[in-house]
Design a protein around this motif. Structure first.
Motif, PDB file in Angstrom:
ATOM      1  N   LYS A 111       0.848  -1.191   0.000  1.00 10.58           N
ATOM      2  CA  LYS A 111       0.000   0.000   0.000  1.00 10.58           C
ATOM      3  C   LYS A 111       0.879   1.235   0.000  1.00 10.58           C
ATOM      4  O   LYS A 111       1.870   1.303   0.725  1.00 10.58           O
ATOM      5  N   GLU A 112       0.502   2.217  -0.813  1.00 15.16           N
ATOM      6  CA  GLU A 112       1.242   3.475  -0.876  1.00 15.16           C
ATOM      7  C   GLU A 112       0.264   4.596  -1.202  1.00 15.16           C
ATOM      8  O   GLU A 112      -0.500   4.521  -2.171  1.00 15.16           O
ATOM      9  N   ASP A 113       0.264   5.647  -0.364  1.00 11.68           N
ATOM     10  CA  ASP A 113      -0.592   6.814  -0.569  1.00 11.68           C
ATOM     11  C   ASP A 113      -2.058   6.430  -0.751  1.00 11.68           C
ATOM     12  O   ASP A 113      -2.764   6.954  -1.626  1.00 11.68           O
ATOM     13  N   GLY A 114      -2.524   5.502   0.083  1.00  8.67           N
ATOM     14  CA  GLY A 114      -3.923   5.128   0.085  1.00  8.67           C
ATOM     15  C   GLY A 114      -4.338   4.187  -1.024  1.00  8.67           C
ATOM     16  O   GLY A 114      -5.518   3.827  -1.124  1.00  8.67           O
ATOM     17  N   LYS A 115      -3.411   3.763  -1.859  1.00  9.30           N
ATOM     18  CA  LYS A 115      -3.716   2.871  -2.969  1.00  9.30           C
ATOM     19  C   LYS A 115      -3.018   1.533  -2.756  1.00  9.30           C
ATOM     20  O   LYS A 115      -1.909   1.476  -2.234  1.00  9.30           O
ATOM     21  N   TYR A 116      -3.700   0.465  -3.155  1.00 12.12           N
ATOM     22  CA  TYR A 116      -3.154  -0.872  -2.984  1.00 12.12           C
ATOM     23  C   TYR A 116      -2.568  -1.368  -4.305  1.00 12.12           C
ATOM     24  O   TYR A 116      -3.119  -1.113  -5.388  1.00 12.12           O
ATOM     25  N   TYR A 117      -1.456  -2.089  -4.179  1.00 10.51           N
ATOM     26  CA  TYR A 117      -0.778  -2.624  -5.356  1.00 10.51           C
ATOM     27  C   TYR A 117      -0.570  -4.128  -5.194  1.00 10.51           C
ATOM     28  O   TYR A 117      -0.354  -4.630  -4.088  1.00 10.51           O
ATOM     29  N   LEU A 118      -0.621  -4.811  -6.319  1.00  9.04           N
ATOM     30  CA  LEU A 118      -0.337  -6.233  -6.375  1.00  9.04           C
ATOM     31  C   LEU A 118       0.721  -6.445  -7.442  1.00  9.04           C
ATOM     32  O   LEU A 118       0.494  -6.147  -8.617  1.00  9.04           O
ATOM     33  N   THR A 119       1.896  -6.906  -7.011  1.00  6.46           N
ATOM     34  CA  THR A 119       2.914  -7.269  -7.994  1.00  6.46           C
ATOM     35  C   THR A 119       2.990  -8.789  -8.044  1.00  6.46           C
ATOM     36  O   THR A 119       2.859  -9.461  -7.016  1.00  6.46           O
ATOM     37  N   TYR A 120       3.165  -9.327  -9.245  1.00  7.38           N
ATOM     38  CA  TYR A 120       3.093 -10.770  -9.417  1.00  7.38           C
ATOM     39  C   TYR A 120       3.797 -11.164 -10.712  1.00  7.38           C
ATOM     40  O   TYR A 120       4.298 -10.299 -11.451  1.00  7.38           O
ATOM     41  N   THR A 121       3.846 -12.451 -10.988  1.00 10.43           N
ATOM     42  CA  THR A 121       4.418 -12.969 -12.222  1.00 10.43           C
ATOM     43  C   THR A 121       3.314 -13.564 -13.079  1.00 10.43           C
ATOM     44  O   THR A 121       2.421 -14.254 -12.563  1.00 10.43           O
ATOM     45  N   ALA A 122       3.365 -13.316 -14.390  1.00 10.55           N
ATOM     46  CA  ALA A 122       2.506 -13.982 -15.372  1.00 10.55           C
ATOM     47  C   ALA A 122       3.250 -14.004 -16.696  1.00 10.55           C
ATOM     48  O   ALA A 122       3.985 -13.053 -17.008  1.00 10.55           O
ATOM     49  N   ASN A 123       3.081 -15.078 -17.454  1.00 13.99           N
ATOM     50  CA  ASN A 123       3.811 -15.219 -18.728  1.00 13.99           C
ATOM     51  C   ASN A 123       5.317 -15.050 -18.536  1.00 13.99           C
ATOM     52  O   ASN A 123       6.005 -14.556 -19.416  1.00 13.99           O
ATOM     53  N   GLU A 124       5.819 -15.426 -17.365  1.00 13.46           N
ATOM     54  CA  GLU A 124       7.230 -15.251 -17.010  1.00 13.46           C
ATOM     55  C   GLU A 124       7.671 -13.794 -17.147  1.00 13.46           C
ATOM     56  O   GLU A 124       8.770 -13.485 -17.601  1.00 13.46           O
ATOM     57  N   GLN A 125       6.785 -12.898 -16.721  1.00 11.07           N
ATOM     58  CA  GLN A 125       7.061 -11.467 -16.661  1.00 11.07           C
ATOM     59  C   GLN A 125       6.541 -10.941 -15.327  1.00 11.07           C
ATOM     60  O   GLN A 125       5.510 -11.403 -14.828  1.00 11.07           O
ATOM     61  N   THR A 126       7.240  -9.957 -14.745  1.00  8.32           N
ATOM     62  CA  THR A 126       6.717  -9.322 -13.541  1.00  8.32           C
ATOM     63  C   THR A 126       5.695  -8.257 -13.932  1.00  8.32           C
ATOM     64  O   THR A 126       5.810  -7.612 -14.966  1.00  8.32           O
ATOM     65  N   VAL A 127       4.694  -8.096 -13.072  1.00 10.27           N
ATOM     66  CA  VAL A 127       3.544  -7.246 -13.382  1.00 10.27           C
ATOM     67  C   VAL A 127       3.197  -6.417 -12.146  1.00 10.27           C
ATOM     68  O   VAL A 127       3.423  -6.844 -11.012  1.00 10.27           O
ATOM     69  N   LEU A 128       2.631  -5.234 -12.360  1.00  8.64           N
ATOM     70  CA  LEU A 128       2.129  -4.393 -11.281  1.00  8.64           C
ATOM     71  C   LEU A 128       0.711  -3.964 -11.601  1.00  8.64           C
ATOM     72  O   LEU A 128       0.458  -3.298 -12.604  1.00  8.64           O
ATOM     73  N   ALA A 129      -0.238  -4.364 -10.742  1.00 10.31           N
ATOM     74  CA  ALA A 129      -1.638  -3.972 -10.874  1.00 10.31           C
ATOM     75  C   ALA A 129      -2.048  -3.209  -9.618  1.00 10.31           C
ATOM     76  O   ALA A 129      -1.344  -3.249  -8.603  1.00 10.31           O
ATOM     77  N   ALA A 130      -3.185  -2.527  -9.677  1.00  7.60           N
ATOM     78  CA  ALA A 130      -3.596  -1.682  -8.553  1.00  7.60           C
ATOM     79  C   ALA A 130      -5.095  -1.793  -8.298  1.00  7.60           C
ATOM     80  O   ALA A 130      -5.878  -2.171  -9.182  1.00  7.60           O
ATOM     81  N   ALA A 131      -5.492  -1.454  -7.064  1.00  5.33           N
ATOM     82  CA  ALA A 131      -6.899  -1.441  -6.671  1.00  5.33           C
ATOM     83  C   ALA A 131      -7.107  -0.339  -5.652  1.00  5.33           C
ATOM     84  O   ALA A 131      -6.176   0.094  -4.974  1.00  5.33           O
ATOM     85  N   ASP A 132      -8.362   0.108  -5.526  1.00  5.55           N
ATOM     86  CA  ASP A 132      -8.680   1.166  -4.563  1.00  5.55           C
ATOM     87  C   ASP A 132      -8.929   0.625  -3.164  1.00  5.55           C
ATOM     88  O   ASP A 132      -8.958   1.382  -2.197  1.00  5.55           O
ATOM     89  N   SER A 133      -9.129  -0.696  -3.047  1.00  7.25           N
ATOM     90  CA  SER A 133      -9.327  -1.312  -1.742  1.00  7.25           C
ATOM     91  C   SER A 133      -8.540  -2.603  -1.668  1.00  7.25           C
ATOM     92  O   SER A 133      -8.220  -3.217  -2.700  1.00  7.25           O
ATOM     93  N   LEU A 134      -8.232  -3.034  -0.467  1.00 11.98           N
ATOM     94  CA  LEU A 134      -7.390  -4.206  -0.276  1.00 11.98           C
ATOM     95  C   LEU A 134      -7.968  -5.443  -0.948  1.00 11.98           C
ATOM     96  O   LEU A 134      -7.248  -6.205  -1.603  1.00 11.98           O
ATOM     97  N   ALA A 135      -9.255  -5.656  -0.790  1.00 13.72           N
ATOM     98  CA  ALA A 135      -9.896  -6.836  -1.357  1.00 13.72           C
ATOM     99  C   ALA A 135     -10.628  -6.520  -2.659  1.00 13.72           C
ATOM    100  O   ALA A 135     -11.542  -7.243  -3.063  1.00 13.72           O
ATOM    101  N   GLY A 136     -10.223  -5.438  -3.323  1.00 11.75           N
ATOM    102  CA  GLY A 136     -10.829  -5.083  -4.602  1.00 11.75           C
ATOM    103  C   GLY A 136     -10.211  -5.872  -5.745  1.00 11.75           C
ATOM    104  O   GLY A 136      -9.318  -6.701  -5.548  1.00 11.75           O
ATOM    105  N   MET A 137     -10.675  -5.596  -6.969  1.00 14.91           N
ATOM    106  CA  MET A 137     -10.099  -6.233  -8.140  1.00 14.91           C
ATOM    107  C   MET A 137      -8.897  -5.416  -8.609  1.00 14.91           C
ATOM    108  O   MET A 137      -9.005  -4.202  -8.831  1.00 14.91           O
ATOM    109  N   TYR A 138      -7.773  -6.071  -8.756  1.00 15.56           N
ATOM    110  CA  TYR A 138      -6.528  -5.411  -9.158  1.00 15.56           C
ATOM    111  C   TYR A 138      -6.430  -5.421 -10.681  1.00 15.56           C
ATOM    112  O   TYR A 138      -6.496  -6.479 -11.320  1.00 15.56           O
ATOM    113  N   THR A 139      -6.276  -4.226 -11.259  1.00 14.47           N
ATOM    114  CA  THR A 139      -6.265  -4.075 -12.711  1.00 14.47           C
ATOM    115  C   THR A 139      -5.153  -3.117 -13.125  1.00 14.47           C
ATOM    116  O   THR A 139      -4.464  -2.537 -12.284  1.00 14.47           O
ATOM    117  N   GLN A 140      -5.010  -2.941 -14.438  1.00 10.01           N
ATOM    118  CA  GLN A 140      -4.052  -2.004 -14.997  1.00 10.01           C
ATOM    119  C   GLN A 140      -4.750  -1.093 -15.998  1.00 10.01           C
ATOM    120  O   GLN A 140      -5.694  -1.515 -16.667  1.00 10.01           O
TER     121      GLN A 140
END
Length: 337
Positions: A111-140
């Protein structure tokens, strides 16, 4: 010598062998659902797990083999019993506005500045997605990887005291090697020219003969304590019974790194289960450091991997100025739903 009590902590999956998953789950059809169809009250089957803490509660996610592809989120107040953090538990879904078609591995929530982030791996690439709430849907806004110039996996984002961000991750070079680069959270990109390898395999535990593979070091987690940087990582192939966790220490976020001479600190000989590794560090509500990790399904089958939590003890070594870190196997938790 003094024991650390409550200080602030800052979280490849090696390419999953589809053949191994199919075999251990009983075949192609069963593999799609073997982890998601566990009955209520059963153990949790997250590999590469991470725990995020907020408001006295704990939130758990990790690599899964169930459908739909993506990540689910569980919550708990006691680290033992877990329930879905939202109705369907999914916080990121393949095709749901974020990058990735396959191989959804190794998430981290921050979490940074009130926004939640999810970093993960897909297709053997690192990814960063975000959501407005902790249990929200993380998108780009635009579905893309952090750095599409080459394959890179197992992302862990660390913010230093001066506000700079660093992306710890794995890149391939006839094996899996840990790297770090300065990171721009606003743009979701690594700063050009800053990526460097951390170190090579130099300790015997990092490449045992129990499973034949190229050199593998992965699953980084970094925490800063008393001005020193502690990097936790796993070594050996994830299918090896000797998959294990060690750590290294540095005076800067980029090194040079000094490996703990007593590595590994989490290993089958210590925690009593094979394939123990690739997790994340967090603090419980009493200020104790815990490490969440996965183990093999049993002594003869790798997947679906089971989730475990163990307490880590930090004792200041007056000679080195660093903390000596050990796992306490008497504290192991087997999380259940």
């Amino acid at each position: 010598m003094k024991k650390l009590t409550a200080l602030h902590a800052g979280s490849i999956a090696a390419a999953v062998s589809i053949a191994a998953i199919l075999a251990s789950c009983g075949g192609k059809e069963q593999a799609a659902t073997c982890e998601s169809s566990a009955p209520e009250g059963s153990e949790i089957f997250y590999a590469d797990p991470t725990v995020y803490t907020e408001g006295g509660k704990f939130y758990l996610t990790g690599t899964r083999t169930g459908r739909p592809q993506g990540f689910t989120l569980l919550e708990s107040s006691d680290l033992e019993t877990w329930t879905p953090a939202r109705a369907d538990s999914m916080i990121l879904v393949k095709g749901g506005g974020a990058f990735g078609e396959k191989g959804f591995w190794a998430p981290q929530i921050l979490k940074e500045d009130g926004k939640y982030y999810l970093t993960y791996t897909a297709n053997e690439q690192t990814v960063l997605a975000a959501a407005d709430s902790l249990a929200g849907m993380y998108t780009q806004t635009e579905a893309s990887p952090i750095d599409g110039s080459e394959k890179n996996i197992d992302s862990f984002l660390f913010k230093d005291d001066d506000g700079k961000w660093y992306l710890y991750h794995v890149r391939f070079d006839h094996g899996n090697f840990l790297h770090v680069g300065e990171f721009d959270l606003a743009t979701g990109t690594v700063k050009p020219g800053t990526v460097q390898r951390l170190f090579n395999n130099t300790q015997p535990w990092e490449a045992t003969p129990a499973y034949d593979s190229a050199p593998i070091m992965e699953g980084p987690t970094v925490v800063k304590l008393d001005g020193k940087y502690y990097l936790f990582y796993s070594a050996n192939h994830f299918q090896s019974p000797d998959y294990a966790v060690g750590y290294a220490v540095a005076d800067s976020p980029t090194g040079p790194w000094i490996k703990n001479p007593a590595n590994p600190i989490i290993h089958q000989s210590i925690v009593g289960e094979k394939g123990s590794g690739h997790g994340d560090l967090f603090k419980d509500n009493d200020g104790n450091y815990r490490y969440v990790y996965h183990v093999h399904h049993n002594d003869s089958v790798v997947a679906p991997r089971r989730t475990r939590i163990v307490t880590l003890n930090f004792v200041k070594n007056d000679s080195t100025g660093y903390y000596d870190i050990t796992a306490d196997p008497s504290t192991i938790i087997k999380p259940r739903q």
